[in-house]
Enzyme design. Structure first.
Site, PDB file in Angstrom:
ATOM      1  N   SER A 173      70.820  68.413  74.520  1.00  0.00           N
ATOM      2  CA  SER A 173      69.958  67.242  74.601  1.00  0.00           C
ATOM      3  C   SER A 173      70.756  65.960  74.329  1.00  0.00           C
ATOM      4  CB  SER A 173      68.777  67.418  73.638  1.00  0.00           C
ATOM      5  OG  SER A 173      67.764  66.466  73.882  1.00  0.00           O
ATOM      6  N   ASP A 274      60.680  69.919  81.763  1.00  0.00           N
ATOM      7  CA  ASP A 274      61.322  68.952  80.878  1.00  0.00           C
ATOM      8  C   ASP A 274      61.386  67.600  81.591  1.00  0.00           C
ATOM      9  OD1 ASP A 274      62.994  67.510  79.197  1.00  0.00           O
ATOM     10  OD2 ASP A 274      64.611  68.979  79.192  1.00  0.00           O
ATOM     11  N   HIS A 305      61.420  71.378  77.288  1.00  0.00           N
ATOM     12  CA  HIS A 305      62.641  70.965  76.611  1.00  0.00           C
ATOM     13  C   HIS A 305      62.858  71.789  75.340  1.00  0.00           C
ATOM     14  CE1 HIS A 305      65.644  67.740  75.842  1.00  0.00           C
ATOM     15  NE2 HIS A 305      65.353  67.916  74.561  1.00  0.00           N
TER      16      HIS A 305
END
Length: 338
Positions: A173, A274, A305
């Site tokens: 991320s 996501d 996510h």
């Protein structure tokens, strides 16, 4: 992949649909969220998750030590060095790992499971506790991450890393965003030993405000998945507001670097439900088609996510862990030694 196929990646996974019927989701992330309380809550949850998962990898299999390393501003940050208990005599492949958390959350425990997976493959991982916003806004997390990568490169022999077996920078991320940016900086400064791989999991590569017009038709997941589980539009806005990055800087939007050529091979993980999905798909396509860089792409349709952190007992999360192992093995195969 056609736009229709791309959009269909958001169709919810059937196992997740059943899980969500009884799942108690926490409060949404908004501008009023207390980031410091959230940071403490998530850190505790991550430690519990790591402890429950550690039974499959006995502590006796690896050695972990924490230490401080210097940064460019005279301060220091913590790193955790993960080593096999019995490392290879001719050195081990190295991984510099950057955790996720929207540049505002996370610590050395975030990616401890992944670092232990790496040591289980005979590698040595340097797990980086870069400084976080709002105390340390952009570009401090980027600078800390790059300084940690350079420090590792200068100490490979002391650490027991043999970069010919592999020298990888990776992140999840926000950590993948940092890894992507510093891979460019490392290339541009012609640092040695050269990087042999990038691990880019659920990466963001461009702030929407800076997205080049030619890519606008490809990037629609932020709107399609604006109400997604785990990370939604309000949550992304909160993190961006805290980070205070310049959207037009390649250090926030590495898609904007003038060139992506001569970067190492990259392993991508992309989640179908996501908001960041299309950024990962686009960047993988650019590296592969426009730059001739070897890539491996794993897409997880219908899943949000960082799903493996929130639903660790689900079958799709167990499959994810197997895919991650294969992806890391693929990265090792790209090294000069292999």
């Amino acid at each position: 992949m056609s736009p229709e196929e791309q959009a269909s990646l958001a169709d919810q996974n059937s196992e997740l649909t059943e899980i969500l019927k009884t799942y108690e989701e926490g409060p949404s992330l908004t501008s009023s969220t207390d980031i410091f309380s959230l940071r403490a809550e998530l850190a505790e949850a991550k430690r519990k998750l790591t402890a429950s998962a550690s039974t499959s990898s006995p502590l006796s299999d690896y050695v972990e030590t924490d230490q401080q390393i210097p940064m460019r501003d005279g301060r220091s940050i913590a790193i955790r060095i993960h080593k096999p208990k019995n490392p290879a005599r001719d050195g081990c492949p190295g991984l510099v790992m950057l955790h996720g958390g929207g540049w505002a959350l996370g610590d050395l425990d975030n990616e401890i499971a992944l670092c232990r997976k790496w040591t289980g493959m005979g590698g040595i991982a340097v797990n980086v506790d870069y400084r976080l916003a709002p105390e340390h806004t952009f570009p401090v997390p980027v600078e800390d991450s790059f300084d940690a990568l350079v420090w590792t490169a200068k100490h490979v022999q002391d650490l027991g890393i043999n970069p010919k077996k592999g020298f990888v920078v990776g992140g999840v991320s926000a950590g993948a965003n940092l890894a992507c940016a510093i891979a460019h900086l490392y290339r541009d400064e012609k640092m040695q030993p050269r990087l042999t791989g990038q691990y880019l999991s659920i990466v963001t590569v461009c702030d929407p405000a800076a997205l080049p017009e030619k890519y606008e038709g490809f990037i629609f997941s932020r709107e399609q998945n604006k109400d997604a589980v785990v990370l939604d539009k309000k949550g992304m806005s909160m993190f961006e507001d805290i980070y205070k990055a310049d959207p037009h800087s390649p250090l926030r939007s590495p898609l904007l670097f003038p060139s992506h050529k001569e970067l190492p091979p990259a392993y991508f993980q992309v989640c179908g439900a996501d908001p960041l999905r299309d950024e990962g798909l686009l960047y993988e396509k650019i590296l592969r088609e426009e730059c001739g860089i070897k890539t491996k792409l794993d897409v997880f349709p219908g899943l949000p996510h960082s799903f493996w952190s929130f639903f660790p007992d689900a079958e799709f999360s167990k499959s994810f862990q197997e895919d991650t192992t294969r992806g890391l093995e693929w990265l090792l195969e790209q090294s000069e030694y292999a």
